[in-house]
Design a protein around this motif. Structure first.
Motif, PDB file in Angstrom:
ATOM      1  N   VAL A 131       0.850  -1.195   0.000  1.00 32.11           N
ATOM      2  CA  VAL A 131       0.000   0.000   0.000  1.00 32.11           C
ATOM      3  C   VAL A 131       0.889   1.249   0.000  1.00 32.11           C
ATOM      4  O   VAL A 131       1.802   1.364   0.832  1.00 32.11           O
ATOM      5  CB  VAL A 131      -0.936   0.034   1.231  1.00 32.11           C
ATOM      6  CG1 VAL A 131      -1.767   1.313   1.227  1.00 32.11           C
ATOM      7  CG2 VAL A 131      -1.843  -1.184   1.267  1.00 32.11           C
ATOM      8  N   LEU A 132       0.636   2.150  -0.927  1.00 34.78           N
ATOM      9  CA  LEU A 132       1.208   3.505  -0.875  1.00 34.78           C
ATOM     10  C   LEU A 132       0.078   4.414  -0.403  1.00 34.78           C
ATOM     11  O   LEU A 132      -0.743   4.885  -1.195  1.00 34.78           O
ATOM     12  CB  LEU A 132       1.725   3.945  -2.256  1.00 34.78           C
ATOM     13  CG  LEU A 132       3.101   3.413  -2.671  1.00 34.78           C
ATOM     14  CD1 LEU A 132       3.412   3.820  -4.101  1.00 34.78           C
ATOM     15  CD2 LEU A 132       4.185   3.909  -1.737  1.00 34.78           C
ATOM     16  N   PHE A 133       0.029   4.659   0.908  1.00 35.00           N
ATOM     17  CA  PHE A 133      -1.125   5.332   1.491  1.00 35.00           C
ATOM     18  C   PHE A 133      -1.123   6.826   1.148  1.00 35.00           C
ATOM     19  O   PHE A 133      -0.106   7.512   1.302  1.00 35.00           O
ATOM     20  CB  PHE A 133      -1.125   5.157   3.010  1.00 35.00           C
ATOM     21  CG  PHE A 133      -2.281   5.818   3.695  1.00 35.00           C
ATOM     22  CD1 PHE A 133      -3.541   5.267   3.632  1.00 35.00           C
ATOM     23  CD2 PHE A 133      -2.115   7.017   4.381  1.00 35.00           C
ATOM     24  CE1 PHE A 133      -4.612   5.868   4.256  1.00 35.00           C
ATOM     25  CE2 PHE A 133      -3.175   7.635   5.003  1.00 35.00           C
ATOM     26  CZ  PHE A 133      -4.440   7.057   4.935  1.00 35.00           C
ATOM     27  N   GLY A 134      -2.274   7.314   0.684  1.00 38.65           N
ATOM     28  CA  GLY A 134      -2.470   8.741   0.448  1.00 38.65           C
ATOM     29  C   GLY A 134      -1.498   9.345  -0.543  1.00 38.65           C
ATOM     30  O   GLY A 134      -1.130  10.517  -0.406  1.00 38.65           O
ATOM     31  N   LEU A 135      -1.074   8.585  -1.559  1.00 43.29           N
ATOM     32  CA  LEU A 135      -0.076   9.084  -2.511  1.00 43.29           C
ATOM     33  C   LEU A 135      -0.567  10.330  -3.233  1.00 43.29           C
ATOM     34  O   LEU A 135       0.202  11.259  -3.476  1.00 43.29           O
ATOM     35  CB  LEU A 135       0.270   7.978  -3.511  1.00 43.29           C
ATOM     36  CG  LEU A 135       1.359   8.292  -4.521  1.00 43.29           C
ATOM     37  CD1 LEU A 135       2.704   8.449  -3.829  1.00 43.29           C
ATOM     38  CD2 LEU A 135       1.434   7.200  -5.590  1.00 43.29           C
ATOM     39  N   HIS A 136      -1.844  10.373  -3.573  1.00 43.01           N
ATOM     40  CA  HIS A 136      -2.411  11.506  -4.306  1.00 43.01           C
ATOM     41  C   HIS A 136      -3.315  12.377  -3.420  1.00 43.01           C
ATOM     42  O   HIS A 136      -4.178  13.093  -3.938  1.00 43.01           O
ATOM     43  CB  HIS A 136      -3.198  11.019  -5.523  1.00 43.01           C
ATOM     44  CG  HIS A 136      -2.326  10.598  -6.675  1.00 43.01           C
ATOM     45  ND1 HIS A 136      -1.803  11.488  -7.573  1.00 43.01           N
ATOM     46  CD2 HIS A 136      -1.875   9.386  -7.045  1.00 43.01           C
ATOM     47  CE1 HIS A 136      -1.073  10.844  -8.472  1.00 43.01           C
ATOM     48  NE2 HIS A 136      -1.102   9.570  -8.170  1.00 43.01           N
ATOM     49  N   GLY A 137      -3.101  12.336  -2.123  1.00 46.81           N
ATOM     50  CA  GLY A 137      -3.898  13.183  -1.246  1.00 46.81           C
ATOM     51  C   GLY A 137      -5.280  12.612  -0.995  1.00 46.81           C
ATOM     52  O   GLY A 137      -5.609  11.493  -1.395  1.00 46.81           O
ATOM     53  N   LYS A 138      -6.109  13.398  -0.344  1.00 48.15           N
ATOM     54  CA  LYS A 138      -7.433  12.924   0.070  1.00 48.15           C
ATOM     55  C   LYS A 138      -8.483  12.997  -1.030  1.00 48.15           C
ATOM     56  O   LYS A 138      -9.612  12.567  -0.824  1.00 48.15           O
ATOM     57  CB  LYS A 138      -7.919  13.740   1.270  1.00 48.15           C
ATOM     58  CG  LYS A 138      -7.080  13.546   2.524  1.00 48.15           C
ATOM     59  CD  LYS A 138      -7.649  14.309   3.697  1.00 48.15           C
ATOM     60  CE  LYS A 138      -6.830  14.091   4.956  1.00 48.15           C
ATOM     61  NZ  LYS A 138      -7.375  14.811   6.123  1.00 48.15           N
ATOM     62  N   THR A 139      -8.114  13.537  -2.197  1.00 50.59           N
ATOM     63  CA  THR A 139      -9.116  13.699  -3.261  1.00 50.59           C
ATOM     64  C   THR A 139      -9.191  12.503  -4.187  1.00 50.59           C
ATOM     65  O   THR A 139     -10.041  12.461  -5.064  1.00 50.59           O
ATOM     66  CB  THR A 139      -8.810  14.962  -4.084  1.00 50.59           C
ATOM     67  OG1 THR A 139      -7.436  14.935  -4.484  1.00 50.59           O
ATOM     68  CG2 THR A 139      -9.056  16.204  -3.258  1.00 50.59           C
ATOM     69  N   GLY A 140      -8.298  11.525  -4.038  1.00 48.57           N
ATOM     70  CA  GLY A 140      -8.456  10.277  -4.763  1.00 48.57           C
ATOM     71  C   GLY A 140      -7.559  10.126  -5.978  1.00 48.57           C
ATOM     72  O   GLY A 140      -7.048  11.093  -6.538  1.00 48.57           O
ATOM     73  N   VAL A 141      -7.381   8.849  -6.369  1.00 46.17           N
ATOM     74  CA  VAL A 141      -6.647   8.492  -7.589  1.00 46.17           C
ATOM     75  C   VAL A 141      -7.658   8.405  -8.723  1.00 46.17           C
ATOM     76  O   VAL A 141      -8.718   7.803  -8.570  1.00 46.17           O
ATOM     77  CB  VAL A 141      -5.911   7.149  -7.417  1.00 46.17           C
ATOM     78  CG1 VAL A 141      -5.080   6.824  -8.649  1.00 46.17           C
ATOM     79  CG2 VAL A 141      -5.035   7.173  -6.177  1.00 46.17           C
ATOM     80  N   THR A 142      -7.324   9.001  -9.868  1.00 49.07           N
ATOM     81  CA  THR A 142      -8.280   9.030 -10.985  1.00 49.07           C
ATOM     82  C   THR A 142      -7.983   7.998 -12.056  1.00 49.07           C
ATOM     83  O   THR A 142      -8.896   7.554 -12.752  1.00 49.07           O
ATOM     84  CB  THR A 142      -8.306  10.425 -11.622  1.00 49.07           C
ATOM     85  OG1 THR A 142      -6.968  10.819 -11.954  1.00 49.07           O
ATOM     86  CG2 THR A 142      -8.903  11.444 -10.663  1.00 49.07           C
TER      87      THR A 142
END
Length: 618
Positions: A131-142
């Motif tokens: 797991v790479l936790f929160g890699l793209h912040g709290k707005t999510g991976v698209t």
């Protein structure tokens, strides 16, 4: 729900459907279909997403290498799951797609669809492997995309990242910020001609941005990203469909011949502040090509290849992690036999870049011949570590109520501390000296394997802006000593022995597992008033006889050279370093403006450069 193409299977006949349900459960369903027949569905796996407030996946992709599935979730994390499907199922899908209807009938199709979920308890619920936790912040991976052995992820944090798979773990190589204002990145498209298109939303517009030309190819007013949309391109036309106010809107653009011609490609958008030569790369059938890196006030650093034959400079990679201007660069030389983990071919260099907002970035650059590319050289960039003095400030609560101390500290110069040639200091840490605008000389330690850059020592001796630092290694009968000279805006040059602080820092870092409070550098051994104002250029060179030539250039156009002798005396506890200036000479009006560069080429030759546009050999 999201679809993901299956490697090895035709996308128009079979695909994987991933469905997120209650309590973080995600199902992998393989779907085979053929025109005129009902789809055939089979449950292949059950996965457990990590706990978070919004517990569902947003995108997924199967990795070509190994039986692995990478997913992005609403929390901005990247997850790696195993996906060991049987080869018989792949053959079964192929048979259905090719028209073998003995495997499936209309009646059995509906029964399979109903039964595949009712027996899901027979499959284990598998947690993620990595797991790479929160890699793209709290707005999510698209989106997640695989291309040429690398993994690319996008998010609504305004960046896309390049990753690779290492021992069933995801390793982030670097991040890219396409352009200012494009905070919502949705997808990446790799074109056949080598361009990378970034699809996203800028305010209320859908944007297609070209990484090759650095410009928007399309900007379509659609109302923003909170809607269903689809984009498709072909050599003849491009189509963008979206829903707005309940209506399905269609935007079509037919391909037109490009009338715009680039006469000379730009390297930077603003002033180039520094340049370093990484080395030469051998290319079969061509002369050796020089690889350079430049830093600029446009907040980027550019790696480029320069051909001495064609006199053309072709950019290889652009580094855009800085939030302010890049003022100085430093290199830790090409990979030697003692360095582990890097290839035997090509050029491998550790690059440090620094500048405004007290920010240092560190990269590993791997350059090798690539006849297939336009520049004949390929460059792989791996982001190793970064450091900012005000990182603790960014984590403070209610910081808007507080006054930030010295928010505009800038790094004016960097110098890599040479490695010892003996086993006197056995360590994997590399050390970097920095001249700072707040009057300090700072020493940083880098552990590349752990990707840590730590402040280990500092001194505010100068009490004014420090413009230049230069580290060098003295080897004598009494052993090796790490020496440092620093120059400030008052025209003084200070000489330091940093051997003990570095040794103490190594011991502290080993004991504290990479974390420590900065040590004191102490007082310099010797200070020379070389100029009447700021020292803009500095170089130290050892002579064959043993003493060192220290050359400097100033704001007032003067050049100063001194001959420095280093001797090791006996102290009460350890060897004591003694410095003595044997001879010094000054040329007051060497240039008509600031002397911005100086270099001792050999003991009897000196090269200086100035704002007066002259390059002078002395």
């Amino acid at each position: 729900l999201s679809w993901a193409p299956r490697p090895g299977l035709a996308p128009d006949s079979a695909a994987a459907l991933l469905a997120s349900g209650p309590e973080g459960e995600m199902l992998w369903l393989d779907v085979a279909h053929r025109p005129g027949w009902a789809p055939w569905v089979r449950l292949m796996g059950r996965y457990l997403l990590p706990p978070c407030k919004q517990r569902w996946h947003t995108c997924a992709a199967f990795l070509p290498q190994g039986q692995l599935l990478v997913c992005g979730d609403r929390r901005g994390s990247l997850l790696l799951f195993p996906c060991s499907s049987s080869s018989g199922w792949a053959a079964e899908c192929t048979s259905i797609a090719n028209g073998d209807t003995d495997l499936i009938s209309e009646d059995s199709s509906s029964e399979l669809e109903l039964s595949c979920l009712s027996h899901k308890g027979a499959l284990p619920l598998e947690p993620p492997l990595f797991v790479l936790f929160g890699l793209h912040g709290k707005t999510g991976v698209t989106s997640v995309t695989c291309h040429k052995g690398y993994i690319y992820s996008t998010g609504r944090d305004g960046v896309y990242r390049q990753l690779r798979l290492q021992d069933q773990q995801l390793e982030v190589l670097r991040k890219h910020r396409p352009c200012k204002g494009l905070q919502w990145i949705e997808q990446l498209r790799f074109t056949p001609d080598g361009d990378l298109l970034v699809l996203g939303f800028h305010a209320d517009n859908f944007v297609v941005w070209s990484s090759r030309t650095g410009e928007n190819l399309h900007c379509i007013p659609c109302g923003g990203g909170h809607r269903s949309w689809s984009y498709c391109s072909s050599p003849s036309a491009e189509v963008f469909a979206f829903i707005k106010s309940g209506d399905v809107m269609l935007y079509c653009h037919e391909a037109e011949p490009c009338e715009q011609q680039v006469l000379l490609a730009s390297l930077h958008g603003r002033e180039i502040t520094c340049v370093r030569r990484l080395g030469a790369v051998e290319v079969p059938g061509q002369a050796a090509l020089n690889v350079l890196v430049t830093g600029s006030e446009d907040t980027t650093a550019c790696v480029l290849v320069l051909s001495e034959h064609s006199r053309a400079a072709v950019p290889l990679a652009r580094l855009s992690d800085h939030i302010s201007s890049v003022r100085t660069l430093a290199l830790a030389g090409p990979t030697g036999p003692g360095d582990e983990g890097f290839g035997e071919e090509g050029l491998s260099v550790l690059l440090f870049s620094a500048g405004g907002r007290a920010q240092i970035e560190c990269y590993r650059l791997l350059c090798a011949g690539d006849p297939a590319s336009e520049s004949a050289v390929g460059c792989q960039v791996i982001h190793v570590a970064s450091h900012r003095l005000d990182e603790h400030w960014e984590r403070k609560k209610n910081r808007h109520k507080l006054i930030k101390m010295d928010p505009e500290t800038r790094y004016m110069s960097l110098s890599v501390v040479p490695k010892t040639t003996t086993k006197q200091l056995p360590t994997l840490w590399k050390f970097l000296a920095a001249a700072c605008s707040d009057g300090s000389v700072r020493i940083f330690g880098l552990l590349e394997a752990a990707r840590k850059l730590v402040l280990v020592a500092e001194s505010f001796h100068h009490q004014r802006c420090v413009l230049k630092v230069e580290a060098f290694l003295h080897t004598g009968t009494g052993g090796e000593r790490h020496l440092l000279c620093s120059a400030a805006t008052d025209g003084s040059i200070a000489f330091w022995d940093i051997t003990s602080p570095i040794t103490d820092a190594v011991n502290a870092l080993h004991q504290a597992e990479g974390e420590m409070q900065p040590l004191a550098l102490g007082a310099p051994l010797l200070t020379v008033m070389a100029h009447s104002c700021g020292v803009n250029s500095l170089h130290v060179s050892e002579t064959p006889e043993g003493p060192y030539l220290v050359a400097s250039g100033s704001d007032d156009g003067s050049i100063h050279v001194c001959l420095l002798e280093v001797a090791l005396g006996r102290g009460k506890v350890a060897a004591r370093t003694c410095l003595q200036v044997l001879e010094r000479v000054s040329r007051p009006c060497a240039h008509a403006a600031h002397v911005t560069g100086i270099r001792v080429l050999r003991p009897d030759l000196l090269l200086s450069a100035s704002v007066d546009q002259r390059l002078t050999l002395w």
